[in-house]
Scaffold this motif. Structure first.
Motif, PDB file in Angstrom:
ATOM      1  N   ILE A  67      52.872  34.158  32.864  1.00  0.00           N
ATOM      2  CA  ILE A  67      51.844  35.116  32.704  1.00  0.00           C
ATOM      3  C   ILE A  67      50.439  34.044  33.030  1.00  0.00           C
ATOM      4  O   ILE A  67      49.558  34.700  33.542  1.00  0.00           O
ATOM      5  N   ASN A  68      50.381  33.121  32.608  1.00  0.00           N
ATOM      6  CA  ASN A  68      49.582  32.157  32.847  1.00  0.00           C
ATOM      7  C   ASN A  68      49.482  31.847  34.174  1.00  0.00           C
ATOM      8  O   ASN A  68      48.331  31.844  34.918  1.00  0.00           O
ATOM      9  N   ALA A  69      50.596  31.574  34.878  1.00  0.00           N
ATOM     10  CA  ALA A  69      50.370  31.623  36.297  1.00  0.00           C
ATOM     11  C   ALA A  69      49.841  32.806  36.964  1.00  0.00           C
ATOM     12  O   ALA A  69      49.185  32.628  38.221  1.00  0.00           O
ATOM     13  N   LEU A  70      50.342  33.879  36.751  1.00  0.00           N
ATOM     14  CA  LEU A  70      49.792  35.019  37.212  1.00  0.00           C
ATOM     15  C   LEU A  70      48.280  35.030  37.203  1.00  0.00           C
ATOM     16  O   LEU A  70      47.385  35.394  37.968  1.00  0.00           O
ATOM     17  N   PHE A  71      47.630  34.585  35.609  1.00  0.00           N
ATOM     18  CA  PHE A  71      46.360  34.799  35.612  1.00  0.00           C
ATOM     19  C   PHE A  71      45.459  33.709  36.524  1.00  0.00           C
ATOM     20  O   PHE A  71      44.416  33.791  36.716  1.00  0.00           O
ATOM     21  N   LEU A  72      46.220  32.402  36.339  1.00  0.00           N
ATOM     22  CA  LEU A  72      45.729  31.393  37.418  1.00  0.00           C
ATOM     23  C   LEU A  72      45.429  31.626  38.702  1.00  0.00           C
ATOM     24  O   LEU A  72      44.526  31.306  39.417  1.00  0.00           O
ATOM     25  N   LEU A  73      46.638  32.377  39.131  1.00  0.00           N
ATOM     26  CA  LEU A  73      46.590  32.656  40.580  1.00  0.00           C
ATOM     27  C   LEU A  73      45.951  33.892  40.992  1.00  0.00           C
ATOM     28  O   LEU A  73      45.536  34.097  42.005  1.00  0.00           O
ATOM     29  N   ASN A  74      45.513  34.685  39.842  1.00  0.00           N
ATOM     30  CA  ASN A  74      44.901  35.907  40.177  1.00  0.00           C
ATOM     31  C   ASN A  74      43.455  35.777  40.278  1.00  0.00           C
ATOM     32  O   ASN A  74      42.726  35.329  39.571  1.00  0.00           O
ATOM     33  N   ASN A  75      42.926  36.191  41.650  1.00  0.00           N
ATOM     34  CA  ASN A  75      41.487  35.824  41.726  1.00  0.00           C
ATOM     35  C   ASN A  75      40.588  37.354  41.913  1.00  0.00           C
ATOM     36  O   ASN A  75      39.615  37.137  42.456  1.00  0.00           O
ATOM     37  N   THR A  76      41.211  38.196  41.355  1.00  0.00           N
ATOM     38  CA  THR A  76      40.457  39.578  41.031  1.00  0.00           C
ATOM     39  C   THR A  76      39.813  39.543  39.722  1.00  0.00           C
ATOM     40  O   THR A  76      39.904  38.821  38.642  1.00  0.00           O
ATOM     41  N   VAL A  77      38.841  40.457  39.583  1.00  0.00           N
ATOM     42  CA  VAL A  77      38.086  40.779  38.539  1.00  0.00           C
ATOM     43  C   VAL A  77      39.141  41.336  37.254  1.00  0.00           C
ATOM     44  O   VAL A  77      39.735  42.392  37.593  1.00  0.00           O
ATOM     45  N   GLN A  78      38.815  40.734  36.075  1.00  0.00           N
ATOM     46  CA  GLN A  78      39.849  41.376  35.000  1.00  0.00           C
ATOM     47  C   GLN A  78      39.104  41.741  33.887  1.00  0.00           C
ATOM     48  O   GLN A  78      39.690  42.685  33.079  1.00  0.00           O
ATOM     49  N   THR A  79      38.055  41.336  33.596  1.00  0.00           N
ATOM     50  CA  THR A  79      37.171  41.926  32.388  1.00  0.00           C
ATOM     51  C   THR A  79      35.636  42.223  32.861  1.00  0.00           C
ATOM     52  O   THR A  79      35.146  41.751  33.857  1.00  0.00           O
ATOM     53  N   ARG A  80      35.042  42.873  31.914  1.00  0.00           N
ATOM     54  CA  ARG A  80      33.583  43.290  32.028  1.00  0.00           C
ATOM     55  C   ARG A  80      32.726  42.082  31.964  1.00  0.00           C
ATOM     56  O   ARG A  80      31.871  41.712  32.547  1.00  0.00           O
ATOM     57  N   ASP A  81      33.308  40.894  31.233  1.00  0.00           N
ATOM     58  CA  ASP A  81      32.580  39.648  31.026  1.00  0.00           C
ATOM     59  C   ASP A  81      32.576  38.760  32.380  1.00  0.00           C
ATOM     60  O   ASP A  81      31.575  38.270  32.563  1.00  0.00           O
TER      61      ASP A  81
END
Length: 791
Positions: free
Chosen positions: A508-522
């Motif tokens: 999951i951490n790897a997915l978030f590190l590799l994910n360069n798309t917008v995830q939150t309103r912040d």
């Protein structure tokens, strides 16, 4: 129009650095909750099969005491064995550890126990070791390279026959075979039952096997103040572990005894040689005395001659002792010069100087130690080089000591010879015959004393040779553990469970590190510094066609409420009077058409007259979603072919919701938008509608949106969850800072309100569609509702 071209600035959102939000961090993992039970089950299954396949390893332990031979001995025995005493304390223990872990000793253990041939069988997934339990025994004569790589499989047919590998012809036990594995004889083993009918015979290279066994052998000193060693050997077979330790200790004891007996044997040989020489000389002297007495007729010696004789005998005894010491020193010097070339070791019992005795003892010990290291280590081994250096230094010290002693003995011999000269002058007054007899008798006495001295030393050396004992004692015989030490089942299960949790965390951490798309309103507010006007959730059951592109605004679903909230927030755009709104995005697929259609529907349901203008002249989709024709539209108006009244179409969504489609796709969309008819189109629409919504092309791909933005009151920039790249947010920020778009705001679309946000509502992918209302949701099964809550 001037007011719209120079709109009032939208509030600039300054996002302060936020503190760590534990709940948001945990929701990141809850979104992928299903990975945790999946990987836990997977790792536990892997652990189960690992434990089934892996052979259990048992530990066998023995305790050995290294004796300090300089302690605990008394009386004559200590004197006899003094020369054989070795170092005590840590140095001794460290040396013995090196010897116990040498390849020579372990190689001898492998040879004596016949471990080059191992027997195994399969019991399900488990491999069973058949040490001392094999129904067959293989005696190899010639082993090929193939035998070291692949096992030889023996299939038992009955008590007298067997088959080899895939051969169909049975063979009899005791028959000599020759195949690709080599030449060998198969005999019946110790186990007479046929519990295991298929036996795998593994031939192992002795050198590689020795190295592998040494890796499993551990020799430690539990207490640095003692000379006790703890030997531990790990092996799949309990009995083999005990046998290896027992045989290793036997080989170690025998090697130690051989080293000790070697020194005693060399000393005894030297004394025997000297005795043979002295015996011959004494026999000659005795015959000379007998002949002289018989020829001269002597029967007695006068008191005066007896007195001179006694004095001369005493002086001669001292002189003879000095000569003997000189001879011993010469033998020592000769031994030191020729040590290592087969020279006989000197008899240290005849040396009176304790320093020389200590140096010779040290030299012999170093010579034996060097021989042991030479047998067990390579020539470049630091230990061997250290012993060789110590041997050379000791050799030099012995030679210097011998030279000093020789000079002292020469002086003593000269003094004794001068005394003999004075005594001889006194004997001149004695008759010639008596004087000659005294001389002969003196030689006899000297030889007798030397002969008795050598006889005594020979018996002492023989006693030392016969009473040689090992300098170690077995305290605890080898004992094996009841439970295997490897693999540790509890640790394996615990590690598998932990891995089942850690692996998903890492993924999951790897997915978030590799994910360069917008995830939150912040992310939007912190990177683009633009206010988010509204959020639109994700629907799971969306479809791409027909009226299902429009949310049921009469329902109480979450997405319908979000569109109502977005409708309400329109009053905060600019000065609150923004009525002409443009929808754009960075790339296609971010939901411009969907949001514009449903926002128009929401405005219509609030009793507002709304027109939706399709100005995506390159890739129009409004007509498909609203199910209206696209044979005419904005393109026709811009080129002057149709009037505005002919372009407006009503929609089946609401009577106050009209639409103007894009029309036929033109070859020059940008030129049409900048030909001057667009402002007139919007001006005419403002006279009849409360809100004008424009579905424009993506700004990040073409310049059409920039041309349209000059004539609108506000721009709603679509950012889609898990779709829009973070780099696109920087472009939005640049547009906001440069005031390129009037009253720029962001609509955060496609938000997955699953476990990551703590809601259970949303709408589907880019195709869009109805979300289930209350009646439909109540009709769902419990499993579907749970799935909806965590998705």
């Amino acid at each position: 129009m001037a007011d719209r071209n120079h709109p009032q600035p939208v509030e600039y959102v300054e996002v302060e650095e936020q503190e760590f939000d534990l709940q948001e961090y945990l929701r990141r993992y809850l979104r992928y909750w299903y990975l945790f039970p999946l990987f836990v089950v997977l790792t536990l299954v892997v652990a189960f099969f690992y434990l089934q396949i892996t052979q259990p390893i048992y530990s066998s332990t023995a305790t050995l005491l290294i004796k300090d031979q300089k302690k605990g001995l008394g009386g004559g025995q200590a004197d006899i064995l003094e020369e054989l005493a070795q170092f005590s304390g840590n140095k001794l223990v460290e040396n013995e550890v090196e010897i116990l872990t040498s390849q020579t000793l372990m190689g001898q253990v492998v040879k004596d126990l016949g471990l080059e041939v191992a027997y195994q069988t399969r019991d399900g997934l488990r491999t069973v070791d058949l040490y001392r339990r094999s129904p067959v025994r293989v005696e190899p004569e010639i082993i090929t390279e193939l035998a070291y790589e692949e096992p030889l499989v023996i299939h038992l047919v009955d008590s007298t026959h067997f088959r080899v590998n895939d051969e169909s012809e049975p063979r009899r036990f005791g028959q000599r075979l020759r195949n690709d594995w080599g030449a060998f004889t198969v005999k019946r083993g110790d186990a007479q039952d046929l519990a295991y009918t298929d036996v795998q015979v593994h031939f192992r290279d002795p050198k590689a096997l020795t190295e592998g066994m040494l890796e499993r052998l551990t020799v430690q000193q539990p207490n640095v103040k003692s000379t006790v060693l703890s030997l531990t050997f790990e092996d799949p077979s309990v009995q083999r572990g005990k046998d290896v330790l027992n045989k290793l200790l036997d080989v170690y004891v025998q090697s130690s005894l051989n080293d000790k007996n070697s020194e005693a044997s060399n000393t005894l040989k030297f004394i025997e040689d000297r005795l043979g020489l002295i015996t011959g000389e004494l026999s000659d002297v005795e015959r000379g005395v007998e002949s002289y007495k018989r020829e001269q007729g002597l029967t007695d010696i006068s008191a005066e001659s007896q007195l001179f004789l006694e004095n001369i005998q005493q002086n001669d005894a001292k002189l003879n002792e000095v000569n003997t010491q000189i001879q011993v020193l010469e033998s020592v010097d000769n031994y030191i010069k020729n040590a290592g070339d087969g020279a006989v070791a000197p008899a240290t019992y005849m040396i009176n100087d304790p320093v020389l005795v200590s140096l010779l003892t040290r030299f012999n010990e170093l010579e034996l130690q060097r021989e042991r290291y030479a047998r067990t280590t390579t020539a470049n081994n630091p230990l061997l080089e250290t012993v060789t250096t110590q041997l050379a230094n000791t050799r030099q010290a012995i030679r210097e000591n011998v030279q000093n002693l020789r000079r002292g003995l020469d002086v003593t011999r000269q003094n004794l010879q001068s005394i003999n000269t004075r005594f001889s002058a006194g004997l001149r007054s004695i008759p010639q015959k008596e004087r000659e007899y005294v001389g002969i008798k003196r030689q006899q006495t000297i030889k007798e004393n030397l002969y008795l001295y050598l006889l005594q030393k020979r018996e002492e050396t023989a006693l030392a040779y016969a009473s040689t004992v090992t300098d170690s004692r077995l305290i605890d015989a080898p004992v094996s553990t009841v439970q295997p030490v490897k693999p540790k089942r509890a640790l394996i299960w615990l590690g598998a469970g932990a891995a089942g949790i850690v692996i998903p965390l890492l993924l999951i951490n790897a997915l978030f590190l590799l994910n360069n798309t917008v995830q939150t309103r912040d992310d939007v507010e912190s990177m683009a510094h633009v206010s988010v006007l509204g959020e639109i959730g994700l629907m799971k059951s969306a479809k791409e066609k027909g009226g299902e592109a429009v949310i049921k605004m009469t329902s109480r679903s979450a997405v319908a409420e979000q569109f109502r909230a977005l409708r309400t927030n329109l009053q905060y755009l600019g000065d609150g009077r923004c009525r002409t709104l443009m929808f754009t995005s960075s790339i296609g697929g971010e939901g411009k058409s969907f949001v514009s259609i449903n926002l128009a529907a929401s405005l219509a349901y609030s009793d507002k007259r709304v027109v939706l203008v399709g100005m995506d002249l390159r890739k129009p989709t409004l007509h498909e979603r609203l199910e209206v024709p696209n044979d005419r539209g904005v393109t026709n108006y811009l080129i002057g072919q149709s009037s505005l009244r002919d372009l407006i179409q009503t929609t089946p969504v609401h009577p106050k919701f009209d639409v103007i489609t894009s029309g036929p796709i033109p070859p020059n969309p940008s030129e049409l938008l900048s030909n001057g008819r667009l402002p007139q189109l919007l001006s005419d629409l403002r006279q009849h509608y409360d809100y004008i919504l424009i579905d424009s092309p993506p700004y990040g791909l073409v310049t059409d949106a920039a041309l349209i933005s000059e004539h609108v009151d506000a721009t709603l920039y679509l950012v889609r969850f898990n779709y829009t790249l973070r780099d696109h947010l920087k472009r939005i920020g640049e547009l906001h800072r440069s005031r390129r778009f009037a009253n720029l705001s962001v609509v955060f679309n496609g938000v997955n309100y699953g476990a990551g946000y703590g809601y259970g509502y949303g709408y589907g992918g880019y195709g869009y569609g109805y979300y289930a209302d209350e009646k439909e949701s109540k009709a769902r099964t419990l499993g579907e509702r749970m799935k909806r809550m965590v998705s």
